[in-house]
Design an enzyme around this catalytic site. Structure first.
Site, PDB file in Angstrom:
ATOM      1  N   LYS A  80       0.850  -1.195   0.000  1.00  0.00           N
ATOM      2  CA  LYS A  80       0.000   0.000   0.000  1.00  0.00           C
ATOM      3  C   LYS A  80       0.883   1.242   0.000  1.00  0.00           C
ATOM      4  O   LYS A  80       1.909   1.271   0.691  1.00  0.00           O
ATOM      5  CB  LYS A  80      -0.900  -0.035   1.235  1.00  0.00           C
ATOM      6  CG  LYS A  80      -1.958   1.049   1.295  1.00  0.00           C
ATOM      7  CD  LYS A  80      -2.828   0.861   2.547  1.00  0.00           C
ATOM      8  CE  LYS A  80      -3.930   1.891   2.636  1.00  0.00           C
ATOM      9  NZ  LYS A  80      -4.788   1.678   3.832  1.00  0.00           N
ATOM     10  N   SER A 155      -9.708   1.584   2.910  1.00  0.00           N
ATOM     11  CA  SER A 155      -8.854   2.361   2.031  1.00  0.00           C
ATOM     12  C   SER A 155      -7.802   1.518   1.300  1.00  0.00           C
ATOM     13  O   SER A 155      -7.238   1.980   0.309  1.00  0.00           O
ATOM     14  CB  SER A 155      -8.133   3.438   2.842  1.00  0.00           C
ATOM     15  OG  SER A 155      -7.266   2.862   3.794  1.00  0.00           O
ATOM     16  N   SER A 179      -9.873  -0.702   7.046  1.00  0.00           N
ATOM     17  CA  SER A 179      -9.250  -0.486   5.733  1.00  0.00           C
ATOM     18  C   SER A 179      -8.504  -1.679   5.142  1.00  0.00           C
ATOM     19  O   SER A 179      -8.129  -1.641   3.973  1.00  0.00           O
ATOM     20  CB  SER A 179      -8.293   0.709   5.804  1.00  0.00           C
ATOM     21  OG  SER A 179      -9.021   1.908   5.739  1.00  0.00           O
TER      22      SER A 179
END
Lengths: 490, 99
Positions: A80, A155, A179
């Site tokens: 990420k 997210s 997330s």
């Protein structure tokens, strides 16, 4: 039949690498080609790190040749884009950090590098990890590989979409209120939010420091355990890092759940839950019973309903403090067209931050401001105590709690983009876990209307081994986690 | 209760967050809507309940003050918007109208 090499799990890839049936360089190139094939549709990856991946893959092949391999050596991964990677752009999907190249690695990156990771790319996310759909990325929106008109969740949407589309074998995400788990559920992968303090946050771009945790997104529970074996543990660079010893998470995956007591908290099965999600959950719970678990239906966590306001006071308050560092002076976007220091700072933030980030900064600033601190921030912290105590009490009777990861299947892109409160509600099942600081995993539990449904299993602090045991047993008895989206290469 | 324009501007000012006119109007609606949802917390009895700032039991984590190498200044300054020699170059503070 030739296996689809891009569909491999970590443990399958490891076996092939170890037996020298495939090289790390070949595996890296397979993932690289897969990224090329599907990225036009999925858009999970911000930066493809092909050159460094080749160097790492060659080094992995040398390690394998001299018999010095770990289960992750030579296995391609996605990270990420809020974890610092030395020399590789780390954007947080924000205009503020669009050209930021970190001078150091996050601790998780150092650990994965030492284990022989091949980093193939950095993934898209909601800006600064604030969001539930990846639509808040200032760069582009990621599409759910199961239905390209729908969101992958957020997210960590890029990491989840990238794994389900087999653009890499596994990924890391971060989870502040769901997330990792919500996108894992939306994309049909396994995603763990570890106990707060289990994984070092050093080098993770801070959002809400008392809630953030890094964790794996993988194709099964065994893979998640393998990643946790590497990334867990105390780190002197993170003062909230737990000094607990790290067990071998792959031990105890027996497939048998006899003796385990699972609670079903009723507050997670009401209001707004889709019928399709409910029936998947009913079947999944029945399967856990068949595997030997005892299921208790009478669990009640009455303060669950306060999790949403508690979270949306605490997280923005911490975010407003953390994001104050973006003032255009040391790194990141910097507004140039003025000689006035205050104007420069204001304009840097006005143009550097997107709408949701500004919204949360304002919420947090308001909640912390004179006259409102007691009514909002302090009150939320007190209710946080009550939510934690409720989990403590439940875990005196149960080894784990089982809930849906989300009340709905993945929603349409654009459906909730203009209604922040509706968007916040999509995390209603995952927020309480971060508030309490306990671990939880989301695993594929079935499908509704052809779309993935995730099951969330919540444990007491540092009970990751129990979560892996339950998840692994479920995955031995089902094949939901083996389903892959019907992507057509270009 | 809708937030006034002044309240939104006050929040923006104490944070030094620039807002466009459209941002201000949107914030009035959306923040008010979200804050209304927080009202439900008032019904929770928190008498004698201590606040939780973080969920682990660690406090005052100390470590020995052992010198270790720092990052090279070239690396640290590589992302600087404006630099001069080995420094980040900033705008004058006092001439900007103080605090």
């Amino acid at each position: 039949m030739t296996p689809n090499y891009f569909d491999l799990t970590i443990h399958e890839a490891h076996d092939l690498l170890k037996a020298r049936k495939i090289s790390a360089v070949e595996l890296m190139q397979i993932c690289r080609n897969r990224i090329e094939d599907v990225e036009r549709d999925v858009r999970a990856v911000i930066t493809v790190t092909e050159e460094t991946a080749l160097v790492q893959a060659k080094e992995a092949d040398r390690r394998i040749a001299r018999g010095d391999m770990t289960p992750l050596t030579g296995v391609p991964a996605l990270i990420k884009d809020n974890m610092c990677t030395k020399g590789v752009r780390t954007t947080c999907s924000s205009k503020m950090l669009e050209n930021f190249v970190p001078p150091y690695n996050a601790t998780v990156i150092e650990k994965l590098n030492a284990a022989g990771m091949v980093l193939i790319g950095k993934t898209n996310m909601d800006e600064f990890a604030m969001g539930s759909s990846t639509e808040n990325s200032a760069l582009f929106t990621t599409h759910n590989p199961w239905d390209l008109t729908r969101v992958p969740g957020g997210s960590s949407g890029g990491s989840a979409a990238g794994v389900t589309a087999s653009e890499a074998v596994y990924a890391l995400g971060s989870d502040t209120g769901g997330s990792i788990r919500q996108p894992a559920g939306f994309c049909n992968v396994t995603g763990l939010k570890p106990t707060y303090g289990r994984v070092s946050r050093y080098g993770l771009v801070a959002f809400a420091s008392s809630l953030d945790q890094i964790g794996p997104l993988t194709k099964d529970a065994l893979d998640a355990a393998l990643v946790m074996n590497v990334i867990s543990g105390h780190d002197a660079c993170d003062s909230t890092s737990a000094p607990e010893p790290v067990p071998d998470y792959t031990r105890g995956l027996t497939g048998d759940l006899h003796g385990m007591k699972l609670g079903i908290p009723k507050e997670y099965y009401v209001e707004g839950m889709e019928a399709g999600v409910e029936s998947v959950m009913q079947a999944a719970i029945k399967k856990l019973e068949e595997l030997g678990a005892t299921v208790g239906w009478g669990v009640s966590l009455p303060h669950t309903r306060y999790s949403l306001p508690v979270y949306y006071i605490i997280a923005p308050s911490e975010a407003s403090a953390n994001l104050a560092r973006y003032d255009g002076s040391k790194y990141g976007y910097s507004y140039k067209d003025t000689d006035n220091m205050w104007e420069a700072m204001e304009k840097t933030r006005q143009f550097g931050f997107g709408a949701e980030v500004k919204r949360r900064i304002m919420l947090g600033t308001y909640a912390l401001s004179a006259g409102y601190y007691d009514a909002y921030y302090l009150k939320a912290q007190k209710v946080r105590t009550l939510i934690r105590r409720e989990f403590d009490a439940a875990f005196e009777k149960y080894d784990a709690l089982v809930t849906p990861t989300s009340p709905t299947v993945p929603f349409k892109i654009g459906e909730k983009a203009d209604n922040p409160l509706q968007m916040y509600l999509s995390d209603v099942c995952t927020l309480p876990i971060n508030i309490a600081g306990v671990p939880a995993i989301s695993i594929p539990a079935g499908f509704s209307e052809g779309l993935p449904v995730g099951m969330q299993i919540i444990g007491k602090p540092f009970s990751e081994p129990a979560l892996f045991k339950i998840s692994h047993a479920f995955q031995q008895a089902t094949d939901w986690h083996k389903q892959r989206p019907p992507l057509k290469p270009d | 209760m809708k937030l006034s324009r002044e309240e939104v501007l006050h929040i923006a000012t104490i944070y030094r967050l620039g807002l466009s006119e459209a941002d201000i109007e949107k914030a009035r609606d959306q923040l008010s809507n979200i804050l209304e949802n927080f009202e439900v917390l008032k019904e929770v009895d928190t008498t004698n309940v201590p606040p939780t700032a973080q969920s682990i039991t660690l406090s005052n984590v100390m470590q020995d003050d052992v010198p270790r190498p720092s990052l090279p200044s070239e690396d640290v300054l590589a992302n600087a918007p404006v630099r001069e020699e080995d420094f980040f170059k900033l705008r004058p503070v006092l001439e900007s109208g103080g605090v």
